[in-house]
Motif scaffolding. Structure first.
Motif: not given
Length: 165
Positions: A106-120
């Motif tokens: 979950l943490e690795a996915t959150r980091e990757r998505l945050a880099d793409s501009g995903v907020e939630r």
């Protein structure tokens, strides 16, 4: 959880092992809910080669695997088209439940998505899946309920959401 767990992007070579994790997790979580034929059908539809290969190569998705000597879990997320959000799912081999593998994915996915501009991120979990609900309740807010039809039967599901920031 030991330091020997690595989380990395999935490759085409991981797909058979990823399917195995999905099968074992579904069978453990839903043995009392679905018959084996229904589980087979759901897995064949959701984990077909073309579906997983598209996730591996997609710019708007993340498919990560947790690996020790073998693939022991995965997280898949697909970004929404019209908003800075992503649909997420996390599965871990039942032999590794409770060892922090899902949290690491979950943490690795959150980091990757945050880099793409995903907020939630959000996901829904069938109410019958005690392990899945416990995991999501620990890391997400339960924001809604919905009903899902599977194999002609209606099942209650909990909807979870978490901000990335």
């Amino acid at each position: 959880m030991g330091d020997d767990i690595a989380v990395r992007p999935a490759t085409a070579d991981d797909l058979a092992a990823l399917r195995g994790v999905a099968r074992r997790a579904w069978e453990a979580a839903y043995a009392d809910t679905f018959d084996p034929a229904t589980i087979d059908e759901l897995l064949e539809r959701g984990y077909a080669d073309e579906v997983l290969e598209e996730l591996v190569d997609a710019d708007n998705a993340a498919l990560l695997v947790a690996v020790d000597e073998d693939v022991i879990g995965y997280a898949g997320a697909v970004e929404a088209d019209e908003e800075p959000a992503a649909d997420l799912n996390v599965y871990v081999d039942p032999d590794r439940w409770g060892q922090g593998v899902g949290a690491q994915l979950l943490e690795a996915t959150r980091e990757r998505l945050a880099d793409s501009g995903v907020e939630r991120v959000s996901d829904y979990v069938l109410a019958e899946n005690e392990v899945g609900n416990a995991f999501y309740a620990a890391h997400f807010d339960r924001v809604d309920e919905r009903q899902v039809e599977i194999d002609g039967e209606t099942h209650d599901a909990n909807v979870y959401e978490a901000p990335l920031g």
